[in-house]
Design an enzyme around this catalytic site. Sequence first.
Site, short mmCIF file in Angstrom:
data_model
loop_
_atom_site.label_atom_id
_atom_site.label_comp_id
_atom_site.label_asym_id
_atom_site.label_seq_id
_atom_site.Cartn_x
_atom_site.Cartn_y
_atom_site.Cartn_z
N ASP A 149 0.84 -1.23 -0.24
CA ASP A 149 -0.06 -0.01 -0.07
C ASP A 149 0.98 1.28 -0.11
O ASP A 149 1.83 1.40 -0.88
CB ASP A 149 -0.97 0.02 1.29
CG ASP A 149 -2.04 1.01 1.24
OD1 ASP A 149 -2.89 0.82 0.44
OD2 ASP A 149 -1.79 2.07 1.97
N TYR A 200 -1.54 11.51 1.86
CA TYR A 200 -2.46 11.40 1.03
C TYR A 200 -2.50 12.75 0.25
O TYR A 200 -2.69 12.91 -1.05
CB TYR A 200 -3.87 10.89 1.36
CG TYR A 200 -4.07 9.78 1.62
CD1 TYR A 200 -4.80 8.88 0.64
CD2 TYR A 200 -3.37 8.95 2.60
CE1 TYR A 200 -5.23 7.73 0.77
CE2 TYR A 200 -3.80 7.67 2.64
CZ TYR A 200 -4.61 6.87 1.85
OH TYR A 200 -4.84 5.50 1.80
N HIS A 205 -6.96 -7.07 0.19
CA HIS A 205 -6.10 -6.04 0.10
C HIS A 205 -4.82 -6.34 1.04
O HIS A 205 -3.63 -5.85 1.01
CB HIS A 205 -6.68 -4.47 0.42
CG HIS A 205 -5.82 -3.58 0.48
ND1 HIS A 205 -5.16 -3.03 -0.83
CD2 HIS A 205 -5.57 -2.76 1.44
CE1 HIS A 205 -4.22 -2.17 -0.60
NE2 HIS A 205 -4.48 -1.75 0.97
#
Length: 329
Positions: A139, A239, A295
């Site tokens: 990730d 982010y 995930h």
Amino acid sequence: MTPAGTWGRRLVRVVASAALAVVLIATTATASSGEDEQAGSLPGFTHGRVAVEGGSVHYVKGGSGPALLLLHGWPQTWQMWRDVMPELAREHTVIAMDLPGLGTSSIPGGGYDKVTTAHRVREAVRALGFTKVGIIGHDLGVLVAYPYARDFPAEVSRLVMIESPLPGFGLEDLYGVSFHFKFNSAPAPIPERIMDDEDVPTYLGMIFDFSHRKDAVSRETYYRAYASDARRTAGYEYYRAFAADAADNRANAGRRLAMPVAAVGGQHSFGPGVAASFAQVADDVRTVVAPDSGHFVPEENPEFLAGCALLFFGPAGTTPGPGLGDCAP
């Protein structure tokens, strides 16, 4: 709601915040003992910290042999690797780090773009005495591992990249899949004012439901890790830097990765999508689909990941075990 009701609710939040602050102070005061207890659950591993630009990085290290660096994703910490680390340590020196600002690493005042983060992580690796590593990222860790390998190719042997395409090369296509991409990247203080401590299990619980084996993710561990305004903001800042990361990745895509890349997608998640992203920036990309996984592959199927990584980072000519053919070196 009446004004009185509004002020009453605010008062409750102030009291709750004060109580939480006391808990956080106590937690900080006992952090080292807590880390020792965690290390005790992984025999042969020890915790430590190294100074880097902007603060310090917390790591867990064990084993011997060629170094493997493990970089976690959001919203997790180094502990996402706990079921993989002992097996990897049979043949490697395993170094699992908390990314700057997350876990128990210190929180830098800026520099959450992935190039700066990669340079900080490299600084920590070199402070530990290692000049070459293999990297396994998941990730957010994938996004950090890529500029590390691109900018310092002689210092990275191989990459195992799990469950994330790269900014500028496919990550943006996922923004419509989950609102958390736009929420986390919203300008400060929008998510900070919306998300309270008591909201963490609900919000992160939604993220962890991207798993296939929903009972495999250590949710409570991560709820505690993000029960802090400052830690959540650090996550948002990663982010918020995605647009800059995308621009940097596209601008430097001509510096293609030469080292082998095993691009791992969960069977019930990205599948071959990770390889499709890395094929745009690397010359030797292997498509690996992790069975029985969503995930969170390192927690949902640690046996497969450990076997795949040991094979991929091992000597050429090794005969793959059942189901591991795509992980051959």
